[in-house]
Scaffold this motif. Structure first.
Motif, PDB file in Angstrom:
ATOM      1  N   LEU A  38     -18.837 -54.583   9.455  1.00  0.00           N
ATOM      2  CA  LEU A  38     -17.610 -54.429  10.222  1.00  0.00           C
ATOM      3  C   LEU A  38     -17.282 -52.968  10.505  1.00  0.00           C
ATOM      4  CD1 LEU A  38     -15.227 -55.912  11.469  1.00  0.00           C
ATOM      5  CD2 LEU A  38     -14.081 -55.785   9.279  1.00  0.00           C
ATOM      6  N   TYR A  39     -17.754 -52.061   9.675  1.00  0.00           N
ATOM      7  CA  TYR A  39     -17.487 -50.632   9.829  1.00  0.00           C
ATOM      8  C   TYR A  39     -18.350 -49.980  10.901  1.00  0.00           C
ATOM      9  CZ  TYR A  39     -21.347 -51.093   6.587  1.00  0.00           C
ATOM     10  OH  TYR A  39     -22.513 -51.481   5.988  1.00  0.00           O
ATOM     11  N   SER A  40     -19.312 -50.713  11.451  1.00  0.00           N
ATOM     12  CA  SER A  40     -20.209 -50.178  12.465  1.00  0.00           C
ATOM     13  C   SER A  40     -19.546 -50.221  13.846  1.00  0.00           C
ATOM     14  CB  SER A  40     -21.495 -51.006  12.498  1.00  0.00           C
ATOM     15  OG  SER A  40     -22.282 -50.648  13.615  1.00  0.00           O
ATOM     16  N   PRO A  41     -19.668 -49.159  14.639  1.00  0.00           N
ATOM     17  CA  PRO A  41     -19.065 -49.167  15.980  1.00  0.00           C
ATOM     18  C   PRO A  41     -19.520 -50.351  16.832  1.00  0.00           C
ATOM     19  CG  PRO A  41     -19.753 -46.951  15.413  1.00  0.00           C
ATOM     20  CD  PRO A  41     -20.279 -47.864  14.322  1.00  0.00           C
ATOM     21  N   SER A  42     -20.728 -50.856  16.621  1.00  0.00           N
ATOM     22  CA  SER A  42     -21.214 -51.980  17.429  1.00  0.00           C
ATOM     23  C   SER A  42     -20.698 -53.335  16.947  1.00  0.00           C
ATOM     24  CB  SER A  42     -22.741 -51.987  17.443  1.00  0.00           C
ATOM     25  OG  SER A  42     -23.238 -52.196  16.134  1.00  0.00           O
ATOM     26  N   LYS A  43     -20.080 -53.405  15.778  1.00  0.00           N
ATOM     27  CA  LYS A  43     -19.640 -54.680  15.206  1.00  0.00           C
ATOM     28  C   LYS A  43     -18.129 -54.884  15.196  1.00  0.00           C
ATOM     29  CE  LYS A  43     -23.811 -55.861  14.007  1.00  0.00           C
ATOM     30  NZ  LYS A  43     -24.502 -57.057  14.401  1.00  0.00           N
ATOM     31  N   ILE A  44     -17.333 -53.855  15.461  1.00  0.00           N
ATOM     32  CA  ILE A  44     -15.890 -53.988  15.308  1.00  0.00           C
ATOM     33  C   ILE A  44     -15.281 -54.988  16.270  1.00  0.00           C
ATOM     34  CG2 ILE A  44     -15.525 -51.717  14.304  1.00  0.00           C
ATOM     35  CD1 ILE A  44     -14.440 -50.936  17.104  1.00  0.00           C
ATOM     36  N   SER A  45     -15.942 -55.269  17.385  1.00  0.00           N
ATOM     37  CA  SER A  45     -15.385 -56.237  18.334  1.00  0.00           C
ATOM     38  C   SER A  45     -15.681 -57.672  17.920  1.00  0.00           C
ATOM     39  CB  SER A  45     -15.924 -55.965  19.741  1.00  0.00           C
ATOM     40  OG  SER A  45     -17.328 -56.087  19.745  1.00  0.00           O
ATOM     41  N   MET A  85      -3.373 -43.414  -0.277  1.00  0.00           N
ATOM     42  CA  MET A  85      -4.056 -44.707  -0.356  1.00  0.00           C
ATOM     43  C   MET A  85      -4.273 -45.081  -1.821  1.00  0.00           C
ATOM     44  SD  MET A  85      -4.233 -45.414   2.814  1.00  0.00           S
ATOM     45  CE  MET A  85      -5.336 -46.803   2.969  1.00  0.00           C
ATOM     46  N   GLY A  86      -4.758 -46.284  -2.058  1.00  0.00           N
ATOM     47  CA  GLY A  86      -4.966 -46.746  -3.421  1.00  0.00           C
ATOM     48  C   GLY A  86      -6.410 -46.698  -3.854  1.00  0.00           C
ATOM     49  N   LYS A  87      -7.189 -47.701  -3.422  1.00  0.00           N
ATOM     50  CA  LYS A  87      -8.575 -47.827  -3.855  1.00  0.00           C
ATOM     51  C   LYS A  87      -9.335 -48.502  -2.733  1.00  0.00           C
ATOM     52  CE  LYS A  87     -11.083 -49.950  -7.710  1.00  0.00           C
ATOM     53  NZ  LYS A  87     -10.892 -50.762  -8.909  1.00  0.00           N
ATOM     54  N   GLY A  88     -10.490 -47.962  -2.360  1.00  0.00           N
ATOM     55  CA  GLY A  88     -11.242 -48.573  -1.277  1.00  0.00           C
ATOM     56  C   GLY A  88     -12.447 -47.766  -0.874  1.00  0.00           C
ATOM     57  N   GLN A  89     -12.828 -47.932   0.405  1.00  0.00           N
ATOM     58  CA  GLN A  89     -13.990 -47.245   0.950  1.00  0.00           C
ATOM     59  C   GLN A  89     -13.692 -46.854   2.392  1.00  0.00           C
ATOM     60  OE1 GLN A  89     -17.699 -49.162   0.162  1.00  0.00           O
ATOM     61  NE2 GLN A  89     -18.887 -47.650   1.243  1.00  0.00           N
ATOM     62  N   VAL A  90     -14.304 -45.746   2.856  1.00  0.00           N
ATOM     63  CA  VAL A  90     -14.052 -45.225   4.199  1.00  0.00           C
ATOM     64  C   VAL A  90     -15.370 -45.008   4.930  1.00  0.00           C
ATOM     65  CG1 VAL A  90     -13.092 -43.275   5.502  1.00  0.00           C
ATOM     66  CG2 VAL A  90     -11.986 -44.020   3.406  1.00  0.00           C
ATOM     67  N   TRP A  91     -15.367 -45.336   6.242  1.00  0.00           N
ATOM     68  CA  TRP A  91     -16.502 -45.079   7.130  1.00  0.00           C
ATOM     69  C   TRP A  91     -16.010 -44.319   8.350  1.00  0.00           C
ATOM     70  CZ3 TRP A  91     -15.596 -49.694   4.727  1.00  0.00           C
ATOM     71  CH2 TRP A  91     -16.615 -50.220   3.928  1.00  0.00           C
ATOM     72  N   ILE A  92     -16.841 -43.393   8.831  1.00  0.00           N
ATOM     73  CA  ILE A  92     -16.588 -42.693  10.092  1.00  0.00           C
ATOM     74  C   ILE A  92     -17.799 -42.931  10.969  1.00  0.00           C
ATOM     75  CG2 ILE A  92     -16.196 -40.462  11.193  1.00  0.00           C
ATOM     76  CD1 ILE A  92     -14.068 -40.246   9.264  1.00  0.00           C
ATOM     77  N   ASN A  93     -17.573 -43.549  12.113  1.00  0.00           N
ATOM     78  CA  ASN A  93     -18.649 -43.891  13.050  1.00  0.00           C
ATOM     79  C   ASN A  93     -19.797 -44.622  12.352  1.00  0.00           C
ATOM     80  OD1 ASN A  93     -17.290 -42.769  15.235  1.00  0.00           O
ATOM     81  ND2 ASN A  93     -18.135 -40.745  14.843  1.00  0.00           N
ATOM     82  N   GLY A  94     -19.464 -45.513  11.441  1.00  0.00           N
ATOM     83  CA  GLY A  94     -20.460 -46.320  10.744  1.00  0.00           C
ATOM     84  C   GLY A  94     -21.089 -45.662   9.529  1.00  0.00           C
ATOM     85  N   LEU A 148     -14.716 -43.522  15.379  1.00  0.00           N
ATOM     86  CA  LEU A 148     -14.199 -44.718  14.718  1.00  0.00           C
ATOM     87  C   LEU A 148     -13.971 -44.448  13.245  1.00  0.00           C
ATOM     88  CD1 LEU A 148     -13.533 -47.758  14.720  1.00  0.00           C
ATOM     89  CD2 LEU A 148     -15.973 -48.173  14.324  1.00  0.00           C
ATOM     90  N   PHE A 149     -12.754 -44.716  12.779  1.00  0.00           N
ATOM     91  CA  PHE A 149     -12.338 -44.523  11.392  1.00  0.00           C
ATOM     92  C   PHE A 149     -12.007 -45.897  10.828  1.00  0.00           C
ATOM     93  CE2 PHE A 149      -8.565 -43.580   8.583  1.00  0.00           C
ATOM     94  CZ  PHE A 149      -9.270 -42.937   7.574  1.00  0.00           C
ATOM     95  N   ILE A 150     -12.762 -46.350   9.804  1.00  0.00           N
ATOM     96  CA  ILE A 150     -12.544 -47.657   9.174  1.00  0.00           C
ATOM     97  C   ILE A 150     -12.237 -47.432   7.699  1.00  0.00           C
ATOM     98  CG2 ILE A 150     -13.605 -49.848   8.506  1.00  0.00           C
ATOM     99  CD1 ILE A 150     -13.273 -49.855  11.427  1.00  0.00           C
ATOM    100  N   VAL A 151     -11.211 -48.115   7.227  1.00  0.00           N
ATOM    101  CA  VAL A 151     -10.845 -48.084   5.800  1.00  0.00           C
ATOM    102  C   VAL A 151     -10.788 -49.512   5.306  1.00  0.00           C
ATOM    103  CG1 VAL A 151      -9.062 -47.496   4.116  1.00  0.00           C
ATOM    104  CG2 VAL A 151      -9.490 -45.983   6.039  1.00  0.00           C
TER     105      VAL A 151
END
Length: 154
Positions: A38-45, A85-94, A148-151
């Motif tokens: 889901l964090y990939s630019p090609s999959k967010i849609s 933020m609390g606890k998680g993971q971050v992606w930038i442009n996948g 793209l910024f995904i958290v």
């Protein structure tokens, strides 16, 4: 698939115990969002995203967030400040910048004294503040616009 034997009880605060032993259950490793990248630019849609104001009313403990941003000017190093933020993971442009977990330093903060033998607790700093708040973002991962910024917050 192995079968579980024995009692399975769910203890709910202020609601007692519920026996789940006879209910069908299964276990799956990982999160669906990770499995579909889901964090990939090609999959967010591939999923329907909600506006943050609507998601905030749902009180869900596991939440995916997405945003777009333009690269800042200059050549200086870049970092994300994640202390809110609390606890998680971050992606930038996948690309994963890693996991974050905002914990707060505890102890008896006092001025540092450097004479004599070192003892744990003699020089504690940052009490009540996040142990880590900045996360490096390589400039090579950025495009001039529409980054793209995904958290994924858990």
């Amino acid at each position: 698939m192995e079968h579980c034997h024995g009692p399975v009880n769910l203890h709910v605060l202020d609601h007692g115990t519920r026996d789940l032993s006879q209910q069908k259950r299964s276990y799956k490793v990982g999160m669906k969002g990770e499995a579909i990248n889901l964090y990939s630019p090609s999959k967010i849609s591939s999923v329907d995203w909600m506006k943050a104001s609507l998601a905030a009313n749902r009180q869900q403990p596991l939440t995916w967030y997405k945003a777009y941003f333009n690269a800042p000017n200059g050549n200086e190093p870049l970092a994300l400040e994640m202390s809110s933020m609390g606890k998680g993971q971050v992606w930038i442009n996948g690309q994963s910048i890693g996991r974050y977990w905002t914990t707060y330093a505890k102890g008896q903060c006092s001025g540092c004294r450097y004479e004599g033998t070192y003892r744990q607790g003699e020089c504690q700093d940052g009490c009540g503040k996040p142990t880590q708040r900045w996360y490096h973002v390589p400039r090579s991962w950025l495009k001039p616009t529409q980054n793209l910024f995904i958290v994924f917050e858990w």
